[in-house]
Design a protein around this motif. Structure first.
Motif, PDB file in Angstrom:
ATOM      1  N   SER A  81      -2.137  -5.118   1.830  1.00 20.32           N
ATOM      2  CA  SER A  81      -1.400  -4.279   0.883  1.00 20.32           C
ATOM      3  C   SER A  81      -0.801  -5.144  -0.218  1.00 20.32           C
ATOM      4  CB  SER A  81      -0.274  -3.526   1.600  1.00 20.32           C
ATOM      5  OG  SER A  81       0.556  -2.866   0.674  1.00 20.32           O
ATOM      6  N   GLU A  82      -0.916  -4.683  -1.445  1.00 23.55           N
ATOM      7  CA  GLU A  82      -0.311  -5.416  -2.551  1.00 23.55           C
ATOM      8  C   GLU A  82       1.215  -5.339  -2.523  1.00 23.55           C
ATOM      9  OE1 GLU A  82      -0.559  -2.476  -6.337  1.00 23.55           O
ATOM     10  OE2 GLU A  82      -2.493  -2.993  -5.412  1.00 23.55           O
ATOM     11  N   TYR A  83       1.749  -4.515  -1.605  1.00 21.66           N
ATOM     12  CA  TYR A  83       3.203  -4.394  -1.451  1.00 21.66           C
ATOM     13  C   TYR A  83       3.705  -5.176  -0.238  1.00 21.66           C
ATOM     14  CZ  TYR A  83       2.483  -0.554  -4.711  1.00 21.66           C
ATOM     15  OH  TYR A  83       2.128   0.197  -5.801  1.00 21.66           O
ATOM     16  N   ASN A  84       2.864  -6.017   0.309  1.00 21.60           N
ATOM     17  CA  ASN A  84       3.242  -6.772   1.502  1.00 21.60           C
ATOM     18  C   ASN A  84       4.550  -7.540   1.262  1.00 21.60           C
ATOM     19  OD1 ASN A  84       2.772  -7.838   4.159  1.00 21.60           O
ATOM     20  ND2 ASN A  84       2.157  -9.773   3.205  1.00 21.60           N
TER      21      ASN A  84
ATOM     22  N   ASP B 235      12.453  -0.870  -2.385  1.00 25.68           N
ATOM     23  CA  ASP B 235      11.546  -1.290  -3.453  1.00 25.68           C
ATOM     24  C   ASP B 235      10.634  -0.172  -3.935  1.00 25.68           C
ATOM     25  OD1 ASP B 235      12.556  -3.921  -3.345  1.00 25.68           O
ATOM     26  OD2 ASP B 235      11.241  -4.395  -1.659  1.00 25.68           O
TER      27      ASP B 235
ATOM     28  N   GLN C  39       7.488  -6.111   0.837  1.00 25.93           N
ATOM     29  CA  GLN C  39       8.476  -5.283   0.156  1.00 25.93           C
ATOM     30  C   GLN C  39       9.019  -4.205   1.107  1.00 25.93           C
ATOM     31  OE1 GLN C  39       7.512  -3.887  -3.826  1.00 25.93           O
ATOM     32  NE2 GLN C  39       5.909  -5.459  -4.048  1.00 25.93           N
TER      33      GLN C  39
ATOM     34  N   ASN D 242      -3.281   1.095  -2.748  1.00 25.01           N
ATOM     35  CA  ASN D 242      -3.261  -0.024  -3.692  1.00 25.01           C
ATOM     36  C   ASN D 242      -3.706   0.449  -5.066  1.00 25.01           C
ATOM     37  OD1 ASN D 242      -2.440  -2.103  -1.899  1.00 25.01           O
ATOM     38  ND2 ASN D 242      -4.529  -2.207  -1.054  1.00 25.01           N
TER      39      ASN D 242
ATOM     40  N   VAL E 189       8.250   1.569  -2.563  1.00 22.68           N
ATOM     41  CA  VAL E 189       6.826   1.466  -2.243  1.00 22.68           C
ATOM     42  C   VAL E 189       6.245   2.879  -2.197  1.00 22.68           C
ATOM     43  CG1 VAL E 189       5.177   0.811  -0.455  1.00 22.68           C
ATOM     44  CG2 VAL E 189       7.110  -0.683  -0.977  1.00 22.68           C
TER      45      VAL E 189
END
Length: 586
Positions: A400-403, A410, A405, A338, A412
Motif C-alpha cells: 500500500s502506498e499508505y503504508n 492521516d 500512515q 492505490n 487514508v
C-alpha cells in the motif's frame, strides 16, 4: 477397512445378544421375582452409586460450574451467550446473524428457538442438576459429614438461586422448581416475579452462610462474597434497599477485597507504544484484562468470580471466550485503493502484525463509543484511553502506498460504502475483547496446502485465551449506588460511583446528576463487554427505553411489551396439566 470395522461391530452385538439371553434364562431359573427386579450396578454409574462419597458430590458440583461456563460463555453462535446477553441493547447496535435490517425484535417471538436457547433451557438444566445434588445430599444414603454436606449444598443452592434470578430478570414470573424431576411433569405454573426473587433470597442466604470465604477457595470457585453480591441485586429487584446495601457492603467492606488502583501483573512493565496501541497499554484498567491477571492468586483483589479460560492450564477451556470474533472489527478485510488502480489490504496476509482474527459479528453503539465519554470526561477517563478503546490503526502493508500512515489521523481513503464496511470491518476496537497476544501463537500463517489462503494456528479463531470475569468489585460499588439511589440517598450513591470513577481518573459526579440512567451509563463505561447487559436492562424494565435512546435502529423495532421476553411456546404447549401463561403482548 470400513467394511471390516462394521463387521466387527456386528459380531460384537450378536455376541452381546446371545450373552444377555443366556443371562436372562439363568436368572429366571435361579432367582425369585424380587431378586430379578432389583438392579445392582457393579461396573457402571447410576443414581444408586453416583452420590455416595464427597468426591462424587464434588464432581457433580464441578459439573454445575462447567455447564454454566459452557452455556453462557462458550459459543460465538447468535442463539447463546455471551452475545445474546449483550446484543440488541443500548450497548450493541448490530448482530450479524440477525441481518442487515437489525430487526432483532422480530426474533423475540414465542416460537423461536432463540427464546428458549438463550436462557430458559440452559437455566432450567442447571436448576435440575442443582436439585439432584440438593436432594441426594439431604438424604441419609450417603457418606457426607455435616461439614461436607453444607459445603456441597452451599454451592448447589447458589446456582439454583442464581439461575432463578436470571430467569426472573428476563422473563418475569417463571415456574419455581425446587425438587428433582423424576417423572414427566406437565402442570407447571408461573410464580410472580417477586415470588421468584423471594425464593432466590432463601437460596442465596443459605449460600452466604455455607460457602467458604474468598481467601480459602480455589480461583475458579464461588465464595460467600459472590452470593452476597447476587443477593444485593435480588434485594434491589425487590426494592428492599437496606438489605441490598447491607449485602453489597459485605463484599465492599471485606478486608480481602479492594479495587486495583496501581499497575500490576504479567505486563506491568510494558510501556505504551503509540505506534502499536493494540498491543501495549499504560494503566491499571488495561492490566485488569491481560492474560494471567484475573485470578486472586495473581494479586488481583478486585476479582470476585473468575471463569477459567487460560490457554494450556489445568481446568482451562482451550476454546477460549468468543469475545474477539464477536465484538472486534474485521480490519483484516479492509482494502485500500492505490492511486495506480491497484488495491492493497490494510493488513497483509498472513497477518504477523495485529494477531488474532476478529469477526465483527456485533458492533457496539455510537452511544457507547461517543456519547457516554463526552458526558463523562472524554480526555481524562483511562477506560477510554487509546489502548483501551482503539480508535485508529496504522496501515502495515508494503503493497500500500499508505503504508505506515494512520487510517483516521492521516485520512487514508479506505472505502466505507457498504454495510459490511461500516459495521463489520472498521470501527473502534474494545481492547478488553481483543486477544492482544494472549495465545502464545496468536498470529496468522499461510496455509501451505491452499495457495493464497491463510489459517489460524490458534485453532478456533477470534477467542480470548485468558480468564474471564463473571463478577468483580467495581460492579458491587455500582450495585450499592443503585440501592442508595432507590432509598433516596443520592449523596451516598454518588460516593460509590466516584470510587469507581476515581480509579478511572474520571471527574467526580455530583449527587444532583445521579439517576438510574447515569448509573446505567457508568455500568456501560466500566463493564462493557463484561456484564450481561440485556439482563440488567430487563431487570430494571429499561430495555425498550434505553435501546430506543442509544440504538434507535434496533430500538424502534421494539414494542413496549418487550421489556420482558416471551415464555417459549414449546413449554406452554407441552404443559398440558395446567396453564403456563404467556407474557402480555406476545
Amino acid at each position: 477397512m470400513k467394511n471390516k470395522y462394521f463387521e466387527l461391530i456386528k459380531n460384537y452385538r450378536n455376541t452381546v445378544k446371545k450373552f444377555l439371553l443366556l443371562l436372562v434364562v439363568f436368572n429366571l431359573m435361579s432367582c425369585n421375582e424380587n431378586d430379578f427386579l432389583e438392579e445392582k450396578p457393579l461396573d457402571f454409574l447410576s443414581p444408586v452409586n453416583s452420590f455416595v462419597t464427597f468426591e462424587h458430590y464434588n464432581a457433580a458440583v464441578i459439573g454445575l460450574y462447567t455447564k454454566f461456563r459452557n452455556e453462557f460463555y462458550g459459543s460465538a453462535n447468535a442463539l447463546v451467550a455471551p452475545r445474546v446477553m449483550m446484543q440488541a441493547t443500548d450497548l450493541v447496535f448490530y448482530n450479524h446473524d440477525a441481518g442487515a435490517n437489525t430487526d432483532f425484535a422480530s426474533l423475540l417471538n414465542p416460537n423461536s428457538d432463540f427464546v428458549y436457547n438463550a436462557l430458559w433451557g440452559p437455566a432450567y438444566a442447571i436448576i435440575y442438576d442443582a436439585n439432584v445434588i440438593i436432594g441426594r445430599a439431604q438424604s441419609e444414603e450417603n457418606e457426607l459429614t455435616e461439614e461436607q454436606k453444607n459445603k456441597v449444598l452451599g454451592e448447589a443452592y447458589f446456582f439454583r438461586g442464581y439461575m432463578h434470578k436470571m430467569l426472573a430478570d428476563l422473563y418475569g414470573g417463571v415456574p419455581i422448581v425446587l425438587q428433582e424431576t423424576v417423572e414427566p411433569k406437565r402442570d407447571y405454573v408461573r410464580a410472580s416475579r417477586d415470588e421468584v426473587y423471594q425464593q432466590c433470597v432463601i437460596d442465596l442466604l443459605f449460600a452466604t452462610e455455607n460457602l467458604s470465604d474468598i481467601e480459602s477457595v480455589d480461583d475458579y470457585r464461588i465464595s460467600d462474597l459472590v452470593a452476597w453480591q447476587v443477593l444485593s441485586e435480588v434485594y434491589i429487584s425487590l426494592k428492599q434497599w437496606d438489605g441490598a446495601i447491607e449485602a453489597a457492603s459485605k463484599v465492599i467492606d471485606s478486608p480481602a477485597t479492594t479495587l486495583m488502583t496501581e499497575r500490576f501483573g504479567t505486563r506491568v512493565n510494558d510501556a505504551f507504544n503509540p505506534d502499536m496501541p493494540w498491543a501495549s497499554g499504560g494503566d491499571v484498567y488495561w492490566d485488569l484484562f491481560r492474560k494471567g491477571n484475573q485470578n486472586r492468586s495473581s494479586g488481583n483483589t478486585e476479582a470476585l468470580w473468575v471463569l477459567p479460560y487460560e490457554y494450556n492450564i489445568d481446568g482451562g477451556e482451550p476454546g477460549g471466550v468468543p469475545l474477539e470474533v464477536n465484538f472486534c472489527p474485521r480490519i483484516w478485510q479492509v482494502t485500500i485503493p492505490n492511486s495506480d488502480g491497484t488495491n492493497a489490504k490494510l493488513i497483509p496476509t498472513p497477518n504477523t502484525y495485529y494477531g488474532g482474527r476478529p469477526g465483527g459479528k456485533c458492533r457496539l453503539t455510537e452511544y457507547f463509543y461517543h456519547t457516554i465519554w463526552d458526558e463523562s470526561g472524554y480526555q481524562e477517563d483511562i477506560r477510554n484511553a487509546s489502548y483501551n478503546i482503539i480508535r485508529d490503526v496504522k496501515v502495515n502493508n508494503p503493497a500500500s502506498e499508505y503504508n505506515g500512515q494512520w487510517v483516521m489521523a492521516d485520512n487514508v481513503p479506505i472505502p466505507l460504502k457498504t454495510w459490511n464496511d461500516t459495521v463489520r470491518n472498521f470501527f473502534p476496537i474494545p481492547a478488553k475483547a481483543a486477544s492482544m497476544g494472549d495465545h502464545p501463537d496468536d498470529l496468522w500463517i499461510a496455509d501451505q496446502t491452499v495457495p493464497g489462503s491463510i489459517t489460524s494456528i490458534t485453532g478456533p479463531s477470534g477467542k480470548t485465551y485468558r480468564n474471564e470475569y463473571k463478577m468483580r468489585l467495581a460492579e458491587t460499588y455500582l450495585l450499592r449506588a443503585e440501592a442508595y439511589l432507590g432509598k433516596g440517598d443520592k449523596s451516598s450513591a454518588a460516593d460509590d460511583i466516584n470510587v469507581v470513577r476515581s480509579r478511572a481518573n474520571a471527574p467526580d459526579v455530583s449527587s444532583a446528576d445521579v439517576d438510574i440512567d447515569y448509573i446505567l451509563d457508568e455500568r456501560m463505561r466500566e463493564l462493557y463487554v463484561e456484564e450481561f447487559r440485556l439482563l440488567t436492562l430487563t431487570r430494571l424494565g429499561k430495555l425498550v427505553e434505553r435501546t430506543k435512546l442509544a440504538n434507535p435502529v434496533v430500538g424502534n423495532t421494539y414494542g413496549e411489551h418487550q421489556n420482558l421476553w416471551p415464555i417459549p411456546y414449546s413449554e406452554i404447549e407441552k404443559n398440558t396439566g395446567a396453564v403456563l401463561e404467556q407474557n402480555p403482548g406476545y
